[in-house]
Design a protein around this motif. Structure first.
Motif, PDB file in Angstrom:
ATOM      1  N   TYR A  64       2.426  10.015   7.593  1.00  0.00           N
ATOM      2  CA  TYR A  64       3.255  11.165   7.280  1.00  0.00           C
ATOM      3  C   TYR A  64       4.652  10.739   6.847  1.00  0.00           C
ATOM      4  CZ  TYR A  64      -0.675  13.198   9.618  1.00  0.00           C
ATOM      5  OH  TYR A  64      -1.961  13.535   9.961  1.00  0.00           O
ATOM      6  N   ASP A  65       4.808   9.437   6.657  1.00  0.00           N
ATOM      7  CA  ASP A  65       6.073   8.889   6.174  1.00  0.00           C
ATOM      8  C   ASP A  65       5.757   7.791   5.158  1.00  0.00           C
ATOM      9  OD1 ASP A  65       5.265   6.596   7.590  1.00  0.00           O
ATOM     10  OD2 ASP A  65       6.504   7.068   9.317  1.00  0.00           O
ATOM     11  N   ASN A  66       6.771   7.084   4.706  1.00  0.00           N
ATOM     12  CA  ASN A  66       6.573   6.031   3.707  1.00  0.00           C
ATOM     13  C   ASN A  66       6.645   4.625   4.296  1.00  0.00           C
ATOM     14  OD1 ASN A  66       6.246   7.754   1.444  1.00  0.00           O
ATOM     15  ND2 ASN A  66       8.449   8.138   1.473  1.00  0.00           N
ATOM     16  N   LEU A  67       6.714   4.513   5.600  1.00  0.00           N
ATOM     17  CA  LEU A  67       6.898   3.225   6.248  1.00  0.00           C
ATOM     18  C   LEU A  67       5.607   2.399   6.258  1.00  0.00           C
ATOM     19  CD1 LEU A  67       8.904   1.442   7.812  1.00  0.00           C
ATOM     20  CD2 LEU A  67       8.072   2.523   9.900  1.00  0.00           C
ATOM     21  N   ILE A  68       5.658   1.251   5.614  1.00  0.00           N
ATOM     22  CA  ILE A  68       4.570   0.272   5.667  1.00  0.00           C
ATOM     23  C   ILE A  68       5.212  -1.096   5.828  1.00  0.00           C
ATOM     24  CG2 ILE A  68       2.888   1.596   4.345  1.00  0.00           C
ATOM     25  CD1 ILE A  68       3.626  -0.057   1.865  1.00  0.00           C
ATOM     26  N   TYR A  69       4.424  -2.069   6.269  1.00  0.00           N
ATOM     27  CA  TYR A  69       4.971  -3.404   6.499  1.00  0.00           C
ATOM     28  C   TYR A  69       3.960  -4.458   6.066  1.00  0.00           C
ATOM     29  CZ  TYR A  69       2.153  -2.637  10.664  1.00  0.00           C
ATOM     30  OH  TYR A  69       1.114  -2.338  11.514  1.00  0.00           O
ATOM     31  N   PRO A  70       4.444  -5.619   5.639  1.00  0.00           N
ATOM     32  CA  PRO A  70       3.532  -6.691   5.210  1.00  0.00           C
ATOM     33  C   PRO A  70       2.543  -7.041   6.313  1.00  0.00           C
ATOM     34  CG  PRO A  70       5.772  -7.215   4.594  1.00  0.00           C
ATOM     35  CD  PRO A  70       5.847  -5.993   5.476  1.00  0.00           C
ATOM     36  N   GLY A  71       1.297  -7.222   5.904  1.00  0.00           N
ATOM     37  CA  GLY A  71       0.241  -7.550   6.846  1.00  0.00           C
ATOM     38  C   GLY A  71      -0.516  -6.335   7.349  1.00  0.00           C
ATOM     39  N   GLN A  72       0.052  -5.150   7.174  1.00  0.00           N
ATOM     40  CA  GLN A  72      -0.611  -3.913   7.596  1.00  0.00           C
ATOM     41  C   GLN A  72      -1.844  -3.691   6.724  1.00  0.00           C
ATOM     42  OE1 GLN A  72       1.975  -0.501   7.257  1.00  0.00           O
ATOM     43  NE2 GLN A  72       0.445   0.907   8.059  1.00  0.00           N
ATOM     44  N   SER A  73      -2.891  -3.181   7.325  1.00  0.00           N
ATOM     45  CA  SER A  73      -4.126  -2.884   6.598  1.00  0.00           C
ATOM     46  C   SER A  73      -4.177  -1.391   6.289  1.00  0.00           C
ATOM     47  CB  SER A  73      -5.342  -3.283   7.436  1.00  0.00           C
ATOM     48  OG  SER A  73      -6.528  -3.008   6.734  1.00  0.00           O
ATOM     49  N   LEU A  74      -4.355  -1.059   5.011  1.00  0.00           N
ATOM     50  CA  LEU A  74      -4.466   0.329   4.587  1.00  0.00           C
ATOM     51  C   LEU A  74      -5.863   0.599   4.049  1.00  0.00           C
ATOM     52  CD1 LEU A  74      -1.124   0.838   2.602  1.00  0.00           C
ATOM     53  CD2 LEU A  74      -1.640   1.576   4.939  1.00  0.00           C
ATOM     54  N   ILE A  75      -6.374   1.765   4.331  1.00  0.00           N
ATOM     55  CA  ILE A  75      -7.650   2.199   3.761  1.00  0.00           C
ATOM     56  C   ILE A  75      -7.367   2.721   2.362  1.00  0.00           C
ATOM     57  CG2 ILE A  75      -9.520   3.881   3.928  1.00  0.00           C
ATOM     58  CD1 ILE A  75      -8.996   3.855   7.005  1.00  0.00           C
TER      59      ILE A  75
END
Length: 192
Positions: free
Chosen positions: A54-65
């Motif tokens: 519900y926000d734009n926060l992502i970080y390196p190494g995070q796995s996204l579908i």
């Protein structure tokens, strides 16, 4: 073996849409949700929904579908329709034409695939889009039409819900003129 690994990695990088559709993606330094959605040809909303973000926060190494996207064949067909329907129109108008098709796919009132929407025939025997009727759909798409399709995919679900468009100068149907206008871009009026 090293050569095989390079070929596999190169294939993944060159053709990410077919490889990663419905799979996972590992966030890299400098990525943003917008850039990832555009890279995979999916809407920002679809990417957020698939990952409960519900926000734009992502970080390196995070796995996204990465949710499934449209095929290259569907993109090609949609780009050809955009070229045929919006030749001479501003870029925003080209995006809006592609958006109408995507909105129809997402609507319960229309068929469920891009191809079915584009080739839909009315009870009166007319195609939904005149370029199908007159053969213009068979002409190659231009670069702007492909870009417009990518833009429409990236913003899918964020527009004003237009499912129709027409040129008010050439429109012959009183019914289409009765639809709620959402926006006018260039020579086209978009409506729902």
């Amino acid at each position: 073996m090293k050569h095989l690994l390079i070929v596999v990695v190169a294939t993944l990088v060159i053709n990410p849409l077919n490889t990663f559709a419905g799979a996972n993606y590992e966030v890299k330094q400098g990525d943003s949700l917008w850039a990832i959605s555009k890279h995979f040809g999916i809407s920002l909303n679809a990417l957020r929904q698939a990952n409960n973000k519900y926000d734009n926060l992502i970080y390196p190494g995070q796995s996204l579908i990465i949710p499934a996207t449209i095929t290259n064949e569907e993109k090609e067909l949609l780009a050809r329709l955009v070229r045929a329907e919006a030749v001479g129109e501003p870029f925003a108008g080209k995006v809006a034409v592609a958006t109408v098709v995507l909105n129809r796919v997402d609507s319960d009132l229309f068929p469920d695939t891009i191809k079915e929407v584009i080739y839909e025939v009315s009870p009166g025997g007319y195609y939904a889009f005149s370029p199908v009727q007159n053969g213009q759909i068979n002409k190659a798409a231009d670069a702007d039409s492909y870009k417009a399709v990518e833009e429409a995919l990236a913003f899918r679900g964020q527009g004003q819900g237009s499912i129709y468009f027409y040129n008010p100068v050439t429109a012959k149907s009183d019914w289409i003129l009765s639809r709620q206008v959402t926006i006018q871009i260039g020579n086209h009026v978009f409506a729902k």
